[in-house]
Design a protein around this motif. Structure first.
Motif, short mmCIF file in Angstrom:
data_model
loop_
_atom_site.label_atom_id
_atom_site.label_comp_id
_atom_site.label_asym_id
_atom_site.label_seq_id
_atom_site.Cartn_x
_atom_site.Cartn_y
_atom_site.Cartn_z
N ARG A 119 1.36 26.56 23.54
CA ARG A 119 0.56 25.46 23.05
C ARG A 119 -0.38 25.78 22.09
O ARG A 119 -0.57 25.07 20.87
CB ARG A 119 0.16 24.70 24.22
CG ARG A 119 0.97 24.18 25.12
CD ARG A 119 2.13 23.36 25.08
NE ARG A 119 1.54 22.22 24.47
CZ ARG A 119 2.71 21.25 24.24
NH1 ARG A 119 3.90 21.25 24.04
NH2 ARG A 119 2.04 20.03 23.57
N ARG A 120 -0.94 26.82 22.15
CA ARG A 120 -2.11 27.40 21.60
C ARG A 120 -1.32 27.86 20.06
O ARG A 120 -2.19 27.62 18.85
CB ARG A 120 -2.97 28.50 21.92
CG ARG A 120 -3.65 28.05 23.01
CD ARG A 120 -5.02 29.33 23.49
NE ARG A 120 -4.62 30.36 23.52
CZ ARG A 120 -3.84 30.98 24.72
NH1 ARG A 120 -3.78 30.04 25.72
NH2 ARG A 120 -3.49 32.13 24.85
N TRP A 121 -0.45 28.52 20.01
CA TRP A 121 0.46 29.00 18.76
C TRP A 121 0.79 27.67 18.09
O TRP A 121 0.65 27.72 16.73
CB TRP A 121 1.75 29.77 19.29
CG TRP A 121 2.19 30.27 17.97
CD1 TRP A 121 3.45 29.81 17.54
CD2 TRP A 121 1.85 31.54 17.23
NE1 TRP A 121 3.93 30.48 16.52
CE2 TRP A 121 2.95 31.68 16.13
CE3 TRP A 121 0.89 32.23 17.35
CZ2 TRP A 121 3.01 32.34 15.37
CZ3 TRP A 121 0.86 33.20 16.24
CH2 TRP A 121 1.85 33.49 15.33
N TRP A 122 1.43 26.74 18.63
CA TRP A 122 1.74 25.36 18.08
C TRP A 122 0.63 24.81 17.21
O TRP A 122 0.57 24.71 16.01
CB TRP A 122 2.53 24.29 18.93
CG TRP A 122 3.97 25.02 19.59
CD1 TRP A 122 4.59 25.88 18.79
CD2 TRP A 122 4.45 24.33 20.45
NE1 TRP A 122 5.73 26.05 19.71
CE2 TRP A 122 5.63 25.01 20.45
CE3 TRP A 122 4.30 23.02 21.10
CZ2 TRP A 122 6.70 24.58 21.46
CZ3 TRP A 122 5.11 22.62 22.16
CH2 TRP A 122 6.47 23.38 22.46
N ASP A 123 -0.68 25.07 17.97
CA ASP A 123 -1.87 24.15 17.34
C ASP A 123 -2.14 25.03 16.13
O ASP A 123 -2.79 24.54 15.06
CB ASP A 123 -2.97 24.27 18.42
CG ASP A 123 -2.75 22.96 19.41
OD1 ASP A 123 -1.91 22.20 19.33
OD2 ASP A 123 -3.23 23.18 20.55
N TYR A 124 -2.22 26.52 16.10
CA TYR A 124 -2.47 27.42 15.17
C TYR A 124 -1.68 27.37 14.15
O TYR A 124 -2.11 27.36 12.91
CB TYR A 124 -2.57 28.98 15.95
CG TYR A 124 -2.99 29.97 14.96
CD1 TYR A 124 -3.86 30.11 14.37
CD2 TYR A 124 -1.93 31.13 14.83
CE1 TYR A 124 -4.24 31.13 13.53
CE2 TYR A 124 -2.26 32.08 14.15
CZ TYR A 124 -3.68 32.24 13.49
OH TYR A 124 -3.80 33.28 12.98
N MET A 125 -0.38 26.81 14.46
CA MET A 125 0.71 26.83 13.16
C MET A 125 0.65 25.62 12.48
O MET A 125 1.26 25.36 11.59
CB MET A 125 1.90 27.22 13.67
CG MET A 125 1.95 28.70 13.81
SD MET A 125 1.55 29.90 12.77
CE MET A 125 2.94 29.74 11.57
N ALA A 126 0.24 24.50 13.08
CA ALA A 126 0.40 22.99 12.70
C ALA A 126 -0.11 22.80 11.39
O ALA A 126 0.72 22.09 10.64
CB ALA A 126 -0.38 22.27 13.87
N PRO A 127 -1.17 23.39 10.79
CA PRO A 127 -1.37 23.13 9.62
C PRO A 127 -0.45 23.47 8.56
O PRO A 127 -0.39 23.11 7.29
CB PRO A 127 -2.66 23.64 9.36
CG PRO A 127 -3.21 23.84 10.50
CD PRO A 127 -1.93 24.11 11.59
N LEU A 128 0.38 24.54 8.90
CA LEU A 128 1.35 25.23 7.70
C LEU A 128 2.67 24.47 8.09
O LEU A 128 3.30 24.83 6.98
CB LEU A 128 1.42 26.42 8.26
CG LEU A 128 0.26 27.36 8.44
CD1 LEU A 128 0.57 28.95 8.82
CD2 LEU A 128 -0.71 27.42 7.09
N MET A 129 3.01 23.66 8.70
CA MET A 129 4.62 23.43 8.73
C MET A 129 4.62 21.83 9.28
O MET A 129 3.48 21.12 9.68
CB MET A 129 5.36 24.31 9.79
CG MET A 129 4.69 24.38 11.10
SD MET A 129 5.35 25.97 12.04
CE MET A 129 7.00 25.79 11.42
#
Length: 107
Positions: free
Chosen positions: A76-86
Protein backbone atom coordinates in the motif's frame (compact mmCIF):
# COMPACT_ATOMS: atom_id res chain seq x y z
CA UNK A 1 3.51 -27.66 -10.42
CA UNK A 2 4.94 -25.12 -12.80
CA UNK A 3 5.19 -21.38 -12.38
CA UNK A 4 2.27 -19.15 -13.18
CA UNK A 5 3.11 -16.36 -15.62
CA UNK A 6 1.11 -13.14 -15.41
CA UNK A 7 1.35 -10.25 -17.85
CA UNK A 8 -0.37 -6.89 -17.68
CA UNK A 9 -0.15 -3.34 -18.91
CA UNK A 10 0.05 -0.14 -16.85
CA UNK A 11 0.26 3.50 -17.90
CA UNK A 12 2.82 6.17 -16.96
CA UNK A 13 2.03 9.86 -16.89
CA UNK A 14 3.98 12.19 -19.20
CA UNK A 15 7.34 13.24 -17.78
CA UNK A 16 7.47 10.37 -15.27
CA UNK A 17 9.86 7.95 -16.98
CA UNK A 18 13.10 8.96 -15.25
CA UNK A 19 11.54 9.04 -11.79
CA UNK A 20 9.76 5.73 -12.38
CA UNK A 21 13.07 4.10 -13.32
CA UNK A 22 14.87 5.62 -10.34
CA UNK A 23 12.25 4.47 -7.85
CA UNK A 24 12.47 0.92 -9.18
CA UNK A 25 16.28 1.05 -9.15
CA UNK A 26 15.93 1.91 -5.45
CA UNK A 27 13.28 -0.75 -4.71
CA UNK A 28 12.67 -1.00 -1.00
CA UNK A 29 14.13 -4.19 0.53
CA UNK A 30 10.91 -4.81 2.47
CA UNK A 31 8.92 -4.64 -0.78
CA UNK A 32 11.30 -7.10 -2.46
CA UNK A 33 10.79 -9.43 0.51
CA UNK A 34 6.99 -9.09 0.23
CA UNK A 35 7.17 -9.97 -3.47
CA UNK A 36 9.31 -13.03 -2.73
CA UNK A 37 6.89 -13.97 0.06
CA UNK A 38 4.05 -13.91 -2.48
CA UNK A 39 5.95 -16.42 -4.62
CA UNK A 40 7.19 -13.91 -7.19
CA UNK A 41 10.69 -14.83 -8.30
CA UNK A 42 10.99 -13.16 -11.72
CA UNK A 43 9.38 -9.79 -12.47
CA UNK A 44 10.16 -7.49 -15.39
CA UNK A 45 8.56 -4.26 -16.55
CA UNK A 46 9.09 -2.95 -20.08
CA UNK A 47 8.37 0.55 -21.40
CA UNK A 48 6.92 1.60 -24.75
CA UNK A 49 8.48 5.07 -24.92
CA UNK A 50 6.06 6.24 -27.65
CA UNK A 51 2.91 5.58 -25.61
CA UNK A 52 4.32 5.47 -22.04
CA UNK A 53 2.69 2.06 -21.66
CA UNK A 54 4.37 -0.28 -19.23
CA UNK A 55 4.26 -4.02 -19.89
CA UNK A 56 4.85 -6.22 -16.86
CA UNK A 57 5.57 -9.94 -16.83
CA UNK A 58 5.97 -11.87 -13.62
CA UNK A 59 6.53 -15.48 -12.71
CA UNK A 60 5.27 -16.82 -9.45
CA UNK A 61 5.45 -20.14 -7.73
CA UNK A 62 2.12 -21.76 -6.85
CA UNK A 63 1.14 -22.24 -3.24
CA UNK A 64 2.20 -18.80 -2.01
CA UNK A 65 -0.20 -16.12 -0.64
CA UNK A 66 -0.16 -14.02 -3.83
CA UNK A 67 -3.69 -12.69 -3.30
CA UNK A 68 -2.68 -11.27 0.08
CA UNK A 69 0.03 -9.06 -1.44
CA UNK A 70 -2.28 -6.03 -2.02
CA UNK A 71 -3.22 -6.14 1.67
CA UNK A 72 0.36 -5.81 2.89
CA UNK A 73 1.14 -2.35 4.32
CA UNK A 74 4.40 -2.12 2.34
CA UNK A 75 2.49 -2.71 -0.90
CA UNK A 76 0.00 0.00 0.00
CA UNK A 77 2.86 2.44 0.80
CA UNK A 78 4.52 1.61 -2.54
CA UNK A 79 1.30 2.31 -4.43
CA UNK A 80 0.93 5.65 -2.65
CA UNK A 81 4.56 6.46 -3.46
CA UNK A 82 4.12 5.60 -7.16
CA UNK A 83 0.64 7.13 -7.64
CA UNK A 84 1.86 10.55 -8.84
CA UNK A 85 3.74 8.86 -11.70
CA UNK A 86 1.06 6.64 -13.22
CA UNK A 87 -2.63 6.03 -13.78
CA UNK A 88 -4.13 4.57 -10.61
CA UNK A 89 -7.38 3.33 -9.13
CA UNK A 90 -9.08 5.29 -6.31
CA UNK A 91 -7.02 3.32 -3.73
CA UNK A 92 -3.78 4.20 -5.61
CA UNK A 93 -3.34 0.68 -6.97
CA UNK A 94 -1.88 1.04 -10.46
CA UNK A 95 -4.50 0.60 -13.16
CA UNK A 96 -3.77 -2.73 -14.78
CA UNK A 97 -4.99 -4.27 -17.98
CA UNK A 98 -4.40 -8.05 -18.19
CA UNK A 99 -2.57 -9.28 -21.26
CA UNK A 100 -3.58 -12.78 -22.39
CA UNK A 101 -0.89 -15.10 -23.66
CA UNK A 102 -0.95 -15.70 -27.40
CA UNK A 103 2.45 -17.38 -27.82
CA UNK A 104 5.09 -18.97 -25.63
CA UNK A 105 8.29 -20.68 -26.73
CA UNK A 106 10.17 -22.80 -24.23
CA UNK A 107 13.11 -24.27 -26.05
Amino acid sequence: MSDEILAFKMQLKPGAVAEYRQRHDDLWPELAEALRGAGIHDYSIFLDEDTLSLFAVLKRKPGYPFDALPLRPVMRRWWDYMAPLMEVEPDNKPRQWPLPSVFHFAG
